[in-house]
Scaffold this motif. Sequence first.
Motif, PDB file in Angstrom:
ATOM      1  N   VAL A 118       0.798  -1.149   0.142  1.00 20.20           N
ATOM      2  CA  VAL A 118       0.102  -0.003  -0.063  1.00 20.20           C
ATOM      3  C   VAL A 118       0.783   1.259  -0.002  1.00 20.20           C
ATOM      4  O   VAL A 118       0.701   2.322  -0.802  1.00 20.20           O
ATOM      5  CB  VAL A 118      -1.053   0.138   1.378  1.00 20.20           C
ATOM      6  CG1 VAL A 118      -1.421   1.116   1.431  1.00 20.20           C
ATOM      7  CG2 VAL A 118      -2.095  -1.110   0.970  1.00 20.20           C
ATOM      8  N   ASN A 119       2.025   1.116   0.859  1.00 26.35           N
ATOM      9  CA  ASN A 119       2.685   2.378   0.944  1.00 26.35           C
ATOM     10  C   ASN A 119       3.753   2.576  -0.379  1.00 26.35           C
ATOM     11  O   ASN A 119       3.758   3.824  -0.939  1.00 26.35           O
ATOM     12  CB  ASN A 119       3.950   2.104   1.873  1.00 26.35           C
ATOM     13  CG  ASN A 119       3.474   2.210   3.172  1.00 26.35           C
ATOM     14  OD1 ASN A 119       2.305   2.912   3.523  1.00 26.35           O
ATOM     15  ND2 ASN A 119       3.878   1.795   4.441  1.00 26.35           N
ATOM     16  N   GLU A 123       2.843   5.871  -3.101  1.00 25.28           N
ATOM     17  CA  GLU A 123       3.946   6.826  -3.426  1.00 25.28           C
ATOM     18  C   GLU A 123       3.912   7.007  -4.677  1.00 25.28           C
ATOM     19  O   GLU A 123       4.049   8.169  -5.478  1.00 25.28           O
ATOM     20  CB  GLU A 123       5.282   6.196  -3.024  1.00 25.28           C
ATOM     21  CG  GLU A 123       6.452   6.988  -3.005  1.00 25.28           C
ATOM     22  CD  GLU A 123       7.791   6.440  -3.019  1.00 25.28           C
ATOM     23  OE1 GLU A 123       7.690   5.440  -2.269  1.00 25.28           O
ATOM     24  OE2 GLU A 123       8.717   6.686  -3.774  1.00 25.28           O
ATOM     25  N   ILE A 124       3.628   5.942  -5.720  1.00 22.11           N
ATOM     26  CA  ILE A 124       3.287   5.928  -7.052  1.00 22.11           C
ATOM     27  C   ILE A 124       2.392   6.821  -7.572  1.00 22.11           C
ATOM     28  O   ILE A 124       2.240   7.726  -8.550  1.00 22.11           O
ATOM     29  CB  ILE A 124       3.050   4.488  -7.877  1.00 22.11           C
ATOM     30  CG1 ILE A 124       4.433   3.639  -7.693  1.00 22.11           C
ATOM     31  CG2 ILE A 124       2.703   4.726  -9.154  1.00 22.11           C
ATOM     32  CD1 ILE A 124       4.065   2.358  -8.102  1.00 22.11           C
ATOM     33  N   GLY A 149      -5.165   2.349  -7.121  1.00 23.18           N
ATOM     34  CA  GLY A 149      -4.039   1.776  -6.156  1.00 23.18           C
ATOM     35  C   GLY A 149      -4.728   0.593  -5.682  1.00 23.18           C
ATOM     36  O   GLY A 149      -4.028  -0.221  -5.216  1.00 23.18           O
ATOM     37  N   ARG A 150      -6.025   0.213  -5.492  1.00 20.77           N
ATOM     38  CA  ARG A 150      -6.527  -0.930  -5.002  1.00 20.77           C
ATOM     39  C   ARG A 150      -6.118  -2.150  -5.978  1.00 20.77           C
ATOM     40  O   ARG A 150      -5.692  -3.319  -5.856  1.00 20.77           O
ATOM     41  CB  ARG A 150      -7.995  -0.824  -5.152  1.00 20.77           C
ATOM     42  CG  ARG A 150      -8.656  -0.792  -3.716  1.00 20.77           C
ATOM     43  CD  ARG A 150     -10.198  -0.875  -3.880  1.00 20.77           C
ATOM     44  NE  ARG A 150     -10.834  -0.524  -5.209  1.00 20.77           N
ATOM     45  CZ  ARG A 150     -11.971  -0.099  -4.894  1.00 20.77           C
ATOM     46  NH1 ARG A 150     -12.701  -0.271  -3.979  1.00 20.77           N
ATOM     47  NH2 ARG A 150     -12.721   0.330  -6.142  1.00 20.77           N
ATOM     48  N   ARG A 182       1.665   8.777 -16.568  1.00 15.86           N
ATOM     49  CA  ARG A 182       2.973   8.850 -15.825  1.00 15.86           C
ATOM     50  C   ARG A 182       2.748   7.309 -14.992  1.00 15.86           C
ATOM     51  O   ARG A 182       3.936   6.876 -15.156  1.00 15.86           O
ATOM     52  CB  ARG A 182       2.819   9.599 -14.679  1.00 15.86           C
ATOM     53  CG  ARG A 182       4.075   9.907 -13.787  1.00 15.86           C
ATOM     54  CD  ARG A 182       3.885  10.844 -12.868  1.00 15.86           C
ATOM     55  NE  ARG A 182       2.789  10.782 -12.057  1.00 15.86           N
ATOM     56  CZ  ARG A 182       2.677   9.863 -10.938  1.00 15.86           C
ATOM     57  NH1 ARG A 182       3.431   9.250 -10.720  1.00 15.86           N
ATOM     58  NH2 ARG A 182       1.732  10.123 -10.144  1.00 15.86           N
ATOM     59  N   LEU A 183       1.653   6.791 -14.577  1.00 15.78           N
ATOM     60  CA  LEU A 183       1.565   5.787 -13.973  1.00 15.78           C
ATOM     61  C   LEU A 183       2.051   4.302 -15.122  1.00 15.78           C
ATOM     62  O   LEU A 183       2.753   3.605 -14.666  1.00 15.78           O
ATOM     63  CB  LEU A 183       0.196   5.471 -13.884  1.00 15.78           C
ATOM     64  CG  LEU A 183      -0.098   4.244 -12.957  1.00 15.78           C
ATOM     65  CD1 LEU A 183       0.261   4.559 -11.635  1.00 15.78           C
ATOM     66  CD2 LEU A 183      -1.690   4.020 -12.732  1.00 15.78           C
TER      67      LEU A 183
END
Length: 356
Positions: A118-119, A123-124, A149-150, A182-183
């Motif tokens: 998760v961290n 951050e991403i 994020g999930r 970007r991702l």
Amino acid sequence: MTQQSSFIYTHNLSKHFGKVKAVEAVNLEIQEGEFFALLGPSGCGKSTLLRMISGLEEVTSGQIHIGERDVTTMHPADRGIAMVFQSYALYPHMTVRENMGFGLKMSKVPSNEIDKKVNEAAEILHLEEYLDRKPKTLSGGQRQRVAIGRSIVRGPEVFLFDEPLSNLDAELRVEMRVEISRLHRELGTTIIYVTHDQVEAMTLADKIVVLKDGLIQQVGTPLSLYDDPENVFVAGFIGSPTINFVRGDINGSKLSIPSLKTIKLEIDQSIASSHSELLIGLRPQHLSLVESGDLEVEFTEALGDISYVYLKTANGERIVVESREEKLPSTGALVGIKAKASKALFFDPKTELRVK
Ligand code: ATP
């Protein structure tokens, strides 16, 4: 079919709902790490195609391969993919951290590993400072990032996005486009992205497939679809404002456009001898205004550095011209246009296929 080199490929993939052929004999090759957009108008079958790849929809016929595996009948959870939908449905009573880690917790992943994942995802996605907040305290764009994020925490090989930005307002959409791009660069993961918005597809994708009525119209890079469309549909769907179409008559070796007498275009002898009429596509970006002519200015849109001038020909056809001039003609004025001849696109009026 080059099975080895393409990461995902579909072979004659079809989905019929009773008489409706939602997706028909689709053959696609998607390379590893590619950002691939499924683009087309409402009802063209793009969501159905994505849902078949994800495993949420059974196929009527055909196959789907991911990597070395035939996943056609495989359970969605075993395919190594993650789906991000337009409605992000976060759990309201959980914090961002809990929302992002929930799937892993259900899969009995140890809590220190969940924390780490998760961290990293936070951050991403630039969500570190929101991890302990509840979804209702976040903006729409931030919530969409939590939804992404999930998926990231599960480390999928492929991300499937179904119109993820359509619930966001225009400004946020642009912001999230940059984020998703970007991702993709940072994760390097294959992305299949459904959208009806050609600007979104053009700005994000490495490659686009344009669909209509369940059928592939063309596959290519954004610029190849813009410069080299294979038919009237693709030419009209890609590009903003929409390409202008006018009728052209062929007499001997000469092409004339009855409604745009100031425009002179050359055609090859082979086209002249096989056609008496053409449909001509002229993009607003490849036209410019000249002083004298018989086109009436209906209205103008000044957007800052560029403007759009909407014209009406003597026989009622509508033409849009992109202009970078500071001084625009006034409504009702008569003007002419000229075209970048090398950029004109010719189509057969009956088959609607490109004529080269
Ligand atoms: P939109 O952008 O509006 O979501 P789309 O391009 O994603 O459209 P699909 O949702 O894939 O299109 O639908 C393709 C066709 O299949 C449409 O004609 C739709 O009505 C039909 N269809 C989709 N799902 C079903 C279903 N469960 N039962 C019957 N017909 C369906």
